[in-house]
Design an enzyme around this catalytic site. Sequence first.
Site, mmCIF file in Angstrom:
data_model
loop_
_atom_site.group_PDB
_atom_site.id
_atom_site.type_symbol
_atom_site.label_atom_id
_atom_site.label_comp_id
_atom_site.label_asym_id
_atom_site.label_seq_id
_atom_site.Cartn_x
_atom_site.Cartn_y
_atom_site.Cartn_z
ATOM 1 N N ALA A 37 -13.632 -7.398 -2.630
ATOM 2 C CA ALA A 37 -14.800 -7.506 -3.735
ATOM 3 C C ALA A 37 -15.470 -6.425 -4.199
ATOM 4 O O ALA A 37 -15.695 -5.528 -3.358
ATOM 5 C CB ALA A 37 -15.511 -8.838 -3.473
ATOM 6 N N GLY A 77 -12.534 -9.291 1.451
ATOM 7 C CA GLY A 77 -11.841 -10.222 0.752
ATOM 8 C C GLY A 77 -10.163 -9.779 0.945
ATOM 9 O O GLY A 77 -9.358 -10.712 0.731
ATOM 10 N N GLU A 80 -8.915 -11.017 3.867
ATOM 11 C CA GLU A 80 -9.030 -12.593 3.894
ATOM 12 C C GLU A 80 -7.884 -13.178 3.162
ATOM 13 O O GLU A 80 -7.376 -13.918 3.654
ATOM 14 C CB GLU A 80 -10.381 -13.169 3.279
ATOM 15 C CG GLU A 80 -11.399 -12.815 4.313
ATOM 16 C CD GLU A 80 -12.831 -13.223 3.888
ATOM 17 O OE1 GLU A 80 -13.489 -14.004 4.612
ATOM 18 O OE2 GLU A 80 -13.266 -12.905 2.664
ATOM 19 N N GLU A 100 -18.097 -6.151 5.519
ATOM 20 C CA GLU A 100 -19.377 -6.886 4.830
ATOM 21 C C GLU A 100 -20.335 -6.722 5.554
ATOM 22 O O GLU A 100 -21.639 -6.691 5.083
ATOM 23 C CB GLU A 100 -19.099 -8.218 4.304
ATOM 24 C CG GLU A 100 -17.881 -8.567 3.439
ATOM 25 C CD GLU A 100 -16.638 -8.827 4.132
ATOM 26 O OE1 GLU A 100 -15.961 -9.432 3.468
ATOM 27 O OE2 GLU A 100 -16.259 -8.122 5.145
#
Length: 164
Positions: A37, A77, A80, A100
């Site tokens: 992101a 992300g 993920e 992150e």
Amino acid sequence: SLAVLQALEDGLKKADADPSVKAVMICGENGKFSAGADIRGFSAPKRHGVALGPIVSLIESSEKPVVAAIEGVALGGGLEVALGCHYRVAHVKARMGLPEVTIGLLPGAEGTQRLPRLIGVPAALDMITTGKHIPATEALKLGLVDEIVEENTIEAAIRLANKV
């Protein structure tokens, strides 16, 4: 971006509904799977629309095999999304991680649940708490990816998708 999330959702739903589609392959663009992101969006007002967590769950719950073709990086992300896929093929030069934590955040799209299931708690805790990026060769040893290739990752992922 919201556009990428919406395209993933639309594509997955279309593939699941089409009986002629036997498997799905997810890849990035320009030699990168996904760097995750854009952190500038984290402080933006809440937006309506698609979110990453439900998209990753949609990938995971697909009745058709979903294969990630990881080139370049799969971070945050992006990793993920790959964790939601049933299979992962990585280019030998690819790197994966959940960085992150280095800015004070925990992975927010269930990476903290999927990663330990895939590679075990000790290795997952190390990746989650340090934010380190691991190379494809280490990812293969850990069981994070199913195959590493030196050639075209997309073609290898399609071969794997056809095989399964």
